[in-house]
Scaffold this active site. Structure first.
Site, PDB file in Angstrom:
ATOM      1  NE  ARG A 125      -9.962 -15.963  22.314  1.00 21.36           N
ATOM      2  CZ  ARG A 125     -10.823 -16.961  22.491  1.00 21.36           C
ATOM      3  NH1 ARG A 125     -10.404 -18.202  22.439  1.00 21.36           N
ATOM      4  NH2 ARG A 125     -12.077 -16.702  22.732  1.00 21.36           N
ATOM      5  CE  LYS A 147       3.653  -2.390   9.537  1.00 19.96           C
ATOM      6  NZ  LYS A 147       3.805  -1.106   8.831  1.00 19.96           N
ATOM      7  CD  GLU A 189       6.997  -1.780  -1.173  1.00 22.20           C
ATOM      8  OE1 GLU A 189       7.746  -1.147  -0.400  1.00 22.20           O
ATOM      9  OE2 GLU A 189       5.754  -1.734  -1.101  1.00 22.20           O
ATOM     10  CE  LYS A 231       9.028  -5.570   6.282  1.00 25.01           C
ATOM     11  NZ  LYS A 231       7.786  -5.622   5.543  1.00 25.01           N
ATOM     12  CD  GLU A 241       4.597   1.425  11.300  1.00 23.75           C
ATOM     13  OE1 GLU A 241       4.610   0.415  10.591  1.00 23.75           O
ATOM     14  OE2 GLU A 241       3.910   2.424  11.057  1.00 23.75           O
ATOM     15  NE  ARG A 245       7.201  -3.270  10.402  1.00 24.44           N
ATOM     16  CZ  ARG A 245       6.811  -4.526  10.423  1.00 24.44           C
ATOM     17  NH1 ARG A 245       6.960  -5.222  11.534  1.00 24.44           N
ATOM     18  NH2 ARG A 245       6.295  -5.097   9.362  1.00 24.44           N
ATOM     19  CG  ASN A 249       4.906   2.864   6.997  1.00 20.72           C
ATOM     20  OD1 ASN A 249       4.762   1.730   6.561  1.00 20.72           O
ATOM     21  ND2 ASN A 249       4.693   3.184   8.258  1.00 20.72           N
ATOM     22  CG  HIS A 252       4.008   2.562   2.045  1.00 16.22           C
ATOM     23  ND1 HIS A 252       5.304   2.587   1.572  1.00 16.22           N
ATOM     24  CD2 HIS A 252       3.603   1.265   1.946  1.00 16.22           C
ATOM     25  CE1 HIS A 252       5.658   1.364   1.213  1.00 16.22           C
ATOM     26  NE2 HIS A 252       4.647   0.544   1.426  1.00 16.22           N
ATOM     27  CG  HIS A 256      -1.353   3.219   1.770  1.00 19.55           C
ATOM     28  ND1 HIS A 256      -1.098   2.938   3.086  1.00 19.55           N
ATOM     29  CD2 HIS A 256      -0.809   2.197   1.068  1.00 19.55           C
ATOM     30  CE1 HIS A 256      -0.433   1.802   3.172  1.00 19.55           C
ATOM     31  NE2 HIS A 256      -0.236   1.338   1.965  1.00 19.55           N
ATOM     32  CG  HIS A 269       1.299  -1.817  -2.421  1.00 20.07           C
ATOM     33  ND1 HIS A 269       0.679  -0.953  -1.549  1.00 20.07           N
ATOM     34  CD2 HIS A 269       2.513  -2.107  -1.871  1.00 20.07           C
ATOM     35  CE1 HIS A 269       1.469  -0.736  -0.513  1.00 20.07           C
ATOM     36  NE2 HIS A 269       2.593  -1.429  -0.683  1.00 20.07           N
TER      37      HIS A 269
HETATM   38  P1  NAD Z   1      -0.652  -9.409  -5.577  1.00 18.88           P
HETATM   39  O1  NAD Z   1      -0.655 -10.310  -4.435  1.00 18.88           O
HETATM   40  O2  NAD Z   1      -1.953  -8.871  -6.045  1.00 18.88           O
HETATM   41  O3  NAD Z   1       0.095 -10.128  -6.782  1.00 18.88           O
HETATM   42  C1  NAD Z   1       0.206  -9.456  -8.002  1.00 18.88           C
HETATM   43  C2  NAD Z   1      -0.349 -10.307  -9.169  1.00 18.88           C
HETATM   44  O4  NAD Z   1       0.596 -11.285  -9.505  1.00 18.88           O
HETATM   45  C3  NAD Z   1      -1.625 -11.034  -8.846  1.00 18.88           C
HETATM   46  O5  NAD Z   1      -2.437 -11.044  -9.982  1.00 18.88           O
HETATM   47  C4  NAD Z   1      -1.141 -12.434  -8.527  1.00 18.88           C
HETATM   48  O6  NAD Z   1      -2.105 -13.423  -8.692  1.00 18.88           O
HETATM   49  C5  NAD Z   1      -0.027 -12.570  -9.526  1.00 18.88           C
HETATM   50  N1  NAD Z   1       1.015 -13.514  -9.198  1.00 18.88           N
HETATM   51  C6  NAD Z   1       1.517 -13.815  -7.975  1.00 18.88           C
HETATM   52  N2  NAD Z   1       2.571 -14.613  -8.118  1.00 18.88           N
HETATM   53  C7  NAD Z   1       2.723 -14.859  -9.431  1.00 18.88           C
HETATM   54  C8  NAD Z   1       3.651 -15.613 -10.200  1.00 18.88           C
HETATM   55  N3  NAD Z   1       4.677 -16.211  -9.636  1.00 18.88           N
HETATM   56  N4  NAD Z   1       3.504 -15.644 -11.528  1.00 18.88           N
HETATM   57  C9  NAD Z   1       2.484 -14.968 -12.121  1.00 18.88           C
HETATM   58  N5  NAD Z   1       1.585 -14.224 -11.462  1.00 18.88           N
HETATM   59  C10 NAD Z   1       1.722 -14.165 -10.129  1.00 18.88           C
HETATM   60  O7  NAD Z   1       0.267  -8.125  -5.301  1.00 18.88           O
HETATM   61  P2  NAD Z   1       1.694  -7.946  -4.620  1.00 18.88           P
HETATM   62  O8  NAD Z   1       2.329  -6.834  -5.340  1.00 18.88           O
HETATM   63  O9  NAD Z   1       2.409  -9.216  -4.476  1.00 18.88           O
HETATM   64  O10 NAD Z   1       1.319  -7.457  -3.149  1.00 18.88           O
HETATM   65  C11 NAD Z   1       0.623  -6.261  -2.925  1.00 18.88           C
HETATM   66  C12 NAD Z   1      -0.071  -6.358  -1.608  1.00 18.88           C
HETATM   67  O11 NAD Z   1       0.893  -6.505  -0.568  1.00 18.88           O
HETATM   68  C13 NAD Z   1      -0.883  -5.138  -1.262  1.00 18.88           C
HETATM   69  O12 NAD Z   1      -2.125  -5.531  -0.755  1.00 18.88           O
HETATM   70  C14 NAD Z   1      -0.065  -4.456  -0.189  1.00 18.88           C
HETATM   71  O13 NAD Z   1      -0.852  -3.717   0.706  1.00 18.88           O
HETATM   72  C15 NAD Z   1       0.568  -5.623   0.477  1.00 18.88           C
HETATM   73  N6  NAD Z   1       1.811  -5.296   1.190  1.00 18.88           N
HETATM   74  C16 NAD Z   1       1.926  -5.732   2.459  1.00 18.88           C
HETATM   75  C17 NAD Z   1       3.088  -5.476   3.163  1.00 18.88           C
HETATM   76  C18 NAD Z   1       3.258  -6.034   4.547  1.00 18.88           C
HETATM   77  O14 NAD Z   1       4.216  -5.654   5.223  1.00 18.88           O
HETATM   78  N7  NAD Z   1       2.393  -6.919   4.984  1.00 18.88           N
HETATM   79  C19 NAD Z   1       4.139  -4.792   2.546  1.00 18.88           C
HETATM   80  C20 NAD Z   1       3.984  -4.372   1.234  1.00 18.88           C
HETATM   81  C21 NAD Z   1       2.813  -4.637   0.556  1.00 18.88           C
HETATM   82  N1  GLY Z   2       5.741  -2.573   4.573  1.00 15.89           N
HETATM   83  C1  GLY Z   2       5.909  -1.817   5.788  1.00 15.89           C
HETATM   84  C2  GLY Z   2       6.243  -2.648   6.961  1.00 15.89           C
HETATM   85  O1  GLY Z   2       6.362  -3.845   6.873  1.00 15.89           O
HETATM   86  O2  GLY Z   2       6.373  -2.111   8.031  1.00 15.89           O
END
Ligand code: NAD
Ligand code: GLY
Length: 369
Positions: A125, A147, A189, A231, A241, A245, A249, A252, A256, A269
């Protein structure tokens, strides 16, 4: 504008008793003090993936001597942001008899960060977790704000929870191993913050996109700090949100739809968000809200950052609309869009005329191949 900062940047996400620091700088993985301060008990589970582990896991483990440490190395890719990977994390926690005082550490991009955060939100939890983001996208966005979650085949990020980390450490040196496509995806972003409510930052990005693309450490650290500051202010004002907030998006809802429609992992993404922001800009202009000159600035910066402007030709307007209807930004059965009055002036349209949007998509999207 001065951007040199010999010391790491430090800022706080101000959420009362759940406030936490973000530390941004080069070679922070070699400095474990902040990390050790944020770790609650003696048990630590590091979650990473097959790409990041060989690059950075050993450096992190050096900072964790004296703790009981287990690691989980997940398969790499957006398509693995799902139940099975999450279960692998729970398996490790249970097999090692980790208790409620354990701390999870996410070492990787947004995929690892979102899944680790969700595991931390739900294990017994809720246990503490720390974000060590290693992509630009994760350093400017996903590691901040709490998130967490996984994808469902029918919709992106549809299963999840709000769970704030205890600490975010963004080591800009890790960005040196990121490929150019991933760096550009992160810049999408960054551009988003300028578009939402920081026109001076957008201007700075127009003036400094080349040094960012060539990975000037000072420029990157400044852009990350400014993005996190923008942010953090929005998250502090509206953590769950309920209102503003949703501005985060921007791009997005369209994005998405592209990610889900094309299959997770096909479009990055950040690429989908970039095209989504361009579509939001074009629709805002179509509605008479945004000047053509501002739309041109948005398209020009997106192109200069090496990001796609056009949506995939294989997604029809009907499919776009169906995918957008599943997106969680739909409220009370209506699609909600973030639109633009100009650069640095985003707003939420909670009463989108879906017939008009569908007709515009029909007109504007490339014909399905
Ligand atoms: P990712 O985590 O897939 O990383 C991209 C690629 O880079 C992967 O292949 C990873 O292994 C590689 N990588 C990571 N660090 C590295 C490094 N230092 N050197 C070499 N390779 C490296 O993608 P991302 O763009 O980091 O994140 C996208 C994800 O984040 C999506 O799932 C999206 O929905 C999510 N997201 C979440 C929020 C949130 O608020 N929680 C906001 C934006 C995006
Ligand atoms: N990436 C959108 C949020 O964090 O609200």
């Amino acid at each position: 504008m001065t951007i040199l900062s010999p010391k790491p940047y430090r800022l706080t996400v101000d959420l009362g008793e759940r406030s936490y620091p973000i530390i941004i700088g080069s070679e922070l993985l070699a400095q474990g003090e902040a990390l050790r301060t944020a770790i609650a008990g003696r048990q630590v589970l590091v979650v990473t993936n097959t790409t990041v582990a060989p690059l950075y896991l050993h450096r992190l483990l050096q900072q964790l001597q004296g703790y009981t440490v287990a690691t989980v190395t997940l398969a790499d890719g957006e398509q693995y942001k799902e139940w099975q990977s999450l279960n692998t994390i729970f398996d490790a926690l249970l097999e090692h008899h980790f208790n409620r005082d354990c701390t999870l550490i996410a070492l990787g991009g947004g995929v690892v960060g979102d899944m680790t955060g969700f595991a931390a939100a739900s294990y017994q939890r809720g246990v503490p977790f720390i974000q060590i983001p290693t992509t630009l996208l994760a350093q400017v966005d996903s590691s901040v704000g709490g998130k967490t979650g996984i994808n469902h085949p029918l919709g992106k990020n549809m299963i999840g929870a709000f769970h704030q980390p205890r600490l975010v450490v963004a080591d800009t040196a890790t960005l040196n191993t990121l490929d150019d496509r991933q760096l550009a995806a992160g810049l999408a972003e960054v551009v988003k913050y300028g578009l939402i409510n920081d026109p001076d930052f957008f201007l700075w990005l127009e003036q400094n996109i080349e040094p960012l693309l060539s990975r000037s450490p000072d420029h990157l650290a400044y852009a990350i700090e400014r993005s996190c500051r923008d942010k953090a202010a929005i998250v502090a004002a509206d953590e769950r949100e309920g209102g503003q907030r949703a501005l985060l998006n921007l791009g997005h809802t369209f994005g998405h739809a592209i990610e889900t429609g094309m299959g997770y992992g096909s479009w990055l993404h950040g690429e989908a968000v970039a095209t989504g922001m361009v579509l939001a800009g074009r629709y805002s202009h179509h509605l008479g809200k945004m000047a053509h000159s501002d739309l041109q600035r948005l398209e020009a910066l997106t192109a200069r950052a090496g990001l796609p402007l056009e949506p995939p030709a294989t997604l029809s307007a009907e499919r776009f609309m169906a995918l957008m209807a599943v997106d969680k930004k739909v409220e009370q059965g209506r699609i909600r869009l973030v639109l633009l009055r100009g650069i640095g002036d985003a707003y939420i349209d909670g009463a989108v005329d879906e017939g008009a949007l569908a007709a515009w998509l029909q007109e504007t999207l490339p014909s399905p191949a």
